[in-house]
Write a protein that holds these residues in place. Structure first.
Motif, PDB file in Angstrom:
ATOM      1  N   PRO A 280       2.569   1.378  -4.723  1.00  0.00           N
ATOM      2  CA  PRO A 280       1.215   1.864  -5.015  1.00  0.00           C
ATOM      3  C   PRO A 280       0.684   1.398  -6.361  1.00  0.00           C
ATOM      4  N   HIS A 281       1.577   1.042  -7.300  1.00  0.00           N
ATOM      5  CA  HIS A 281       1.123   0.564  -8.601  1.00  0.00           C
ATOM      6  C   HIS A 281       0.594  -0.862  -8.538  1.00  0.00           C
ATOM      7  N   GLU A 282       0.771  -1.538  -7.384  1.00  0.00           N
ATOM      8  CA  GLU A 282       0.242  -2.882  -7.193  1.00  0.00           C
ATOM      9  C   GLU A 282      -0.944  -2.844  -6.238  1.00  0.00           C
ATOM     10  N   HIS A 283      -1.840  -1.927  -6.475  1.00  0.00           N
ATOM     11  CA  HIS A 283      -2.989  -1.732  -5.590  1.00  0.00           C
ATOM     12  C   HIS A 283      -3.815  -3.010  -5.497  1.00  0.00           C
TER      13      HIS A 283
ATOM     14  N   VAL B  89       0.834  -1.206   0.000  1.00  0.00           N
ATOM     15  CA  VAL B  89       0.000   0.000   0.000  1.00  0.00           C
ATOM     16  C   VAL B  89       0.868   1.255   0.000  1.00  0.00           C
ATOM     17  N   TRP B  90       1.992   1.214   0.736  1.00  0.00           N
ATOM     18  CA  TRP B  90       2.884   2.373   0.830  1.00  0.00           C
ATOM     19  C   TRP B  90       4.062   2.280  -0.135  1.00  0.00           C
TER      20      TRP B  90
END
Length: 294
Positions: free
Chosen positions: A119-122, A115-116
């Motif tokens: 972010p591109h792997e939401h 998540v932090w």
């Protein structure tokens, strides 16, 4: 260029890796009959480092160029060494079945860290639901042991939770640093090299006897761990981490304990109860849900 979805190659390779890692559980049991656990892990790292270094040399992989991987590589190596030290030490206080449950919280730590850091792997809701379903399979397989009074088991449980956190941190470090652009050989050598330097001295500090009952089966089990697990399978894993989303790959790791129980049934004659097949169905369904295209 890194992919956003798992293709057939990645799925097939992950199933194969989980099978190998499941067999590793059997190999560790067999080798522990003649070699102390932390010493076993250290020797495995030494041998695998030599193999991966030779493989890299044959393929002409550049290992010593300046590419800003030194600091994250050494950090990943410390995490890797700490993970295995805590697993082997934790199993002195808690049972293997309890340990499996706590170790396989690692994919959730990967998802939370992503998540932090990634972010591109939401993660979508379906992916969280799929991971929860797969983890429920592990609970079905081993959960009854959670409620058996076990004295100081909480000490070992806590160690293995920290080991799971370190496992996740290793994956995230590789994915979120310059290691994501390095070769799989170099990424793995950082970890094998650091653990090879740390684990054997740690074994001596702990007063382990080392090799105390060598037999052909003990040596064969150690050889399998060194060449197939720590060498070939970890090399394939770090290639996958570089090329595919870490959150999607991590969901497949829930297959490993189920494969380990199946391997124990086939190779060691351990009982295969209906819970094993229920767990396999839940894990398989959870992986499918977690990896469906949006």
């Amino acid at each position: 260029m890194p992919k956003h979805e798992l293709d057939r190659l990645a799925i097939g390779l992950m199933v194969l890796l989980c099978t190998v890692w499941g067999l590793q559980q059997v190999a560790i049991k067999l080798a522990s009959a003649g070699i102390s656990p932390v010493w076993q892990a250290g020797v495995r790292s030494v041998g695998a480092a030599a193999i991966v270094f030779g493989w890299a040399a044959l393929r002409g992989v550049r290992l010593f160029e300046r590419d800003r991987t030194l600091r994250p590589g050494l950090f990943a190596g410390l995490l890797f060494a700490g993970e295995f030290a805590l697993i082997f030490l934790g199993l002195q206080f808690t049972s293997a079945s309890r340990g499996v449950i706590f170790l396989y919280t690692a994919p959730f730590f990967v998802a939370l860290g992503a998540v932090w850091l990634l972010p591109h792997e939401h993660m979508r809701r379906a992916q969280w639901a799929g991971m929860a379903m797969a983890f429920s399979g592990v609970i079905v397989l081993f959960g009854e042991h959670l409620f058996v009074p076990a004295g100081k088991a909480w000490v070992g449980d806590l160690m293995i939770v920290v080991a799971a956190l370190l496992w996740a941190a290793t994956t995230l470090t590789v994915k979120a640093s310059a290691l994501a652009r390095a070769s799989a050989e170099k990424t793995l050598l950082y970890q094998l090299g650091v653990s090879a330097l740390i684990l054997p001295p740690l074994s001596l500090v702990l007063g382990e006897p080392g090799v105390f009952a060598p037999t052909p089966l003990v040596w064969a089990s150690l050889l399998f761990q060194t060449v197939i697990v720590a060498g070939a399978s970890y090399l394939a894993w770090f290639w996958l981490v570089r090329e595919y989303p870490a959150t999607r790959l991590s969901s497949f790791s829930f297959l490993t304990p189920v494969m380990g129980v199946l391997a124990g049934g086939v190779l060691l004659g351990e009982p295969l109860t209906p819970a094993v097949f229920v767990a396999l169905a839940l894990v398989g369904a959870g992986i499918w849900v977690a990896n469906r295209p949006a």
